[in-house]
Design an enzyme around this catalytic site. Structure first.
Site, mmCIF file in Angstrom:
data_model
loop_
_atom_site.group_PDB
_atom_site.id
_atom_site.type_symbol
_atom_site.label_atom_id
_atom_site.label_comp_id
_atom_site.label_asym_id
_atom_site.label_seq_id
_atom_site.Cartn_x
_atom_site.Cartn_y
_atom_site.Cartn_z
ATOM 1 N N HIS A 53 -9.605 -7.315 9.739
ATOM 2 C CA HIS A 53 -8.782 -7.751 8.605
ATOM 3 C C HIS A 53 -7.938 -8.946 9.012
ATOM 4 O O HIS A 53 -7.937 -9.348 10.168
ATOM 5 C CB HIS A 53 -7.955 -6.601 8.038
ATOM 6 C CG HIS A 53 -6.891 -6.050 8.945
ATOM 7 N ND1 HIS A 53 -7.170 -5.425 10.145
ATOM 8 C CD2 HIS A 53 -5.540 -6.015 8.818
ATOM 9 C CE1 HIS A 53 -6.033 -5.034 10.706
ATOM 10 N NE2 HIS A 53 -5.033 -5.392 9.927
ATOM 11 N N HIS A 55 -4.635 -9.652 9.213
ATOM 12 C CA HIS A 55 -3.267 -9.639 9.759
ATOM 13 C C HIS A 55 -3.162 -10.392 11.091
ATOM 14 O O HIS A 55 -4.085 -10.363 11.908
ATOM 15 C CB HIS A 55 -2.768 -8.205 9.933
ATOM 16 C CG HIS A 55 -2.340 -7.577 8.634
ATOM 17 N ND1 HIS A 55 -2.271 -6.220 8.443
ATOM 18 C CD2 HIS A 55 -1.951 -8.148 7.459
ATOM 19 C CE1 HIS A 55 -1.861 -5.971 7.204
ATOM 20 N NE2 HIS A 55 -1.672 -7.119 6.582
ATOM 21 N N ASP A 57 -1.719 -9.947 13.864
ATOM 22 C CA ASP A 57 -1.910 -9.277 15.153
ATOM 23 C C ASP A 57 -3.382 -8.921 15.409
ATOM 24 O O ASP A 57 -3.704 -8.292 16.414
ATOM 25 C CB ASP A 57 -1.017 -8.023 15.265
ATOM 26 C CG ASP A 57 -1.271 -7.001 14.173
ATOM 27 O OD1 ASP A 57 -1.521 -7.403 13.014
ATOM 28 O OD2 ASP A 57 -1.229 -5.795 14.466
ATOM 29 N N HIS A 111 -5.353 -0.692 3.500
ATOM 30 C CA HIS A 111 -4.368 -1.382 4.350
ATOM 31 C C HIS A 111 -4.288 -2.838 3.901
ATOM 32 O O HIS A 111 -3.211 -3.377 3.682
ATOM 33 C CB HIS A 111 -4.809 -1.260 5.805
ATOM 34 C CG HIS A 111 -3.897 -1.931 6.793
ATOM 35 N ND1 HIS A 111 -2.635 -1.475 7.076
ATOM 36 C CD2 HIS A 111 -4.079 -3.039 7.566
ATOM 37 C CE1 HIS A 111 -2.075 -2.277 7.992
ATOM 38 N NE2 HIS A 111 -2.932 -3.230 8.297
ATOM 39 N N HIS A 168 -4.508 0.007 17.215
ATOM 40 C CA HIS A 168 -3.183 0.142 17.832
ATOM 41 C C HIS A 168 -3.064 1.419 18.653
ATOM 42 O O HIS A 168 -3.701 2.422 18.361
ATOM 43 C CB HIS A 168 -2.086 0.193 16.759
ATOM 44 C CG HIS A 168 -1.838 -1.109 16.066
ATOM 45 N ND1 HIS A 168 -0.895 -2.013 16.486
ATOM 46 C CD2 HIS A 168 -2.427 -1.660 14.967
ATOM 47 C CE1 HIS A 168 -0.903 -3.062 15.680
ATOM 48 N NE2 HIS A 168 -1.830 -2.874 14.742
HETATM 49 FE FE FE Z 1 -2.308 -4.257 13.100
HETATM 50 ZN ZN ZN Z 2 -2.904 -4.704 10.030
#
Ligand code: FE
Ligand code: ZN
Length: 252
Positions: A53, A55, A57, A111, A168
């Site tokens: 995705h 994002h 990070d 998300h 994560h």
């Molecule tokens: Fe993340």
């Molecule tokens: Zn994310």
């Protein structure tokens, strides 16, 4: 297939995939250039960058790695304006080969609107980004709770022995949340011992397996009568239970 777990930032995981027959090297969600490049150096090349995705990070090192290694960047078609340097636009259920390895694109919005998982069917390995975590799931930022619930069900329906590599290291706080609302779950208590041991020696708690998550991850257990009862939602639907759990976790 060799998978190297690359810890990035404070709690992100990027993953290097080396396909040993052709030497094709790929990376999933390169977060941080230096941490990733240190591992890529062992293989001398980076053919593909796979993004779950958009994002920051998860795409942070896209452009610097592409510049250094001339890699091809793959992401979901609807995120073509949000994934830096994207070259190949993937579609739902599409199969794609990186060297001799083939993955299937599993579309799992919630998300974010364009979130996908990479499922290597033959090897039974899934990279789930910020949708399914070990013992948890991602926050619902762009989609609805129902979308997230359906996305988690898609992962739940993969073969039970599928290994799950998530985005994560949130396992410890997820564990504490699961223990709060699923305190009689013996699988969870056993898993706690394993997790505490790994974390105390600085080992990643990933990968887990789909079977393991079904037994211990409360977000995959919304149909469990005891959990429903504990939440005071005895007669509610599974998706209502999911919504409640997600809200509770947001402020846990
Ligand atoms: Fe993340
Ligand atoms: Zn994310």
């Amino acid at each position: 297939m060799i998978i190297e777990i690359i810890p990035c930032l404070s709690d992100n995981y990027s993953y290097l995939i080396n396909e040993t027959e052709t030497g094709t090297t790929s990376i999933v969600d390169p977060s941080e250039f230096n941490a990733c490049d240190r591992i890529i150096n062992k293989y001398k090349k980076l053919d593909f960058i796979l993004n779950t995705h958009h994002h920051a990070d998860h795409i942070g090192a896209n452009l610097d790695l592409k510049k250094k290694y001339n890699s091809k960047i793959l992401g979901f078609n609807s995120d073509k304006n949000r994934i830096p340097g994207i070259d190949i636009l993937l579609e739902e259920n599409q199969k794609y080969k990186i060297g001799n390895l083939e993955f299937k694109v599993i579309f799992i919005p919630g998300h974010t609107k364009g979130h996908i998982a990479f499922f290597f069917e033959k090897e039974k390995i899934a990279f789930t980004g910020d949708t399914l975590f070990s013992l948890g799931c991602g926050r619902v930022f762009e989609g609805t709770h129902e979308e997230m619930f359906n996305s988690l069900n898609k992962i739940k329906n993969l073969p039970p022995d599928t290994k799950v590599y998530c985005g994560h290291e949130y396992t410890k706080s997820n564990l504490n949340f699961c223990l709060e609302y699923d305190s009689n779950n013996t699988h969870l208590k056993n898993k706690k011992i394993d997790i505490d041991k790994k974390l105390s020696t600085n080992q990643p708690t990933v990968p887990s397996t789909v079977a393991d998550e079904i037994k211990t991850n409360i977000f995959l257990r919304c149909n469990d009568p005891e959990i429903k009862h504990r939440l005071g939602l005895k007669d509610s639907s599974d998706v209502e239970v999911f919504s409640k759990l997600r809200d509770l976790k947001d402020s846990f």
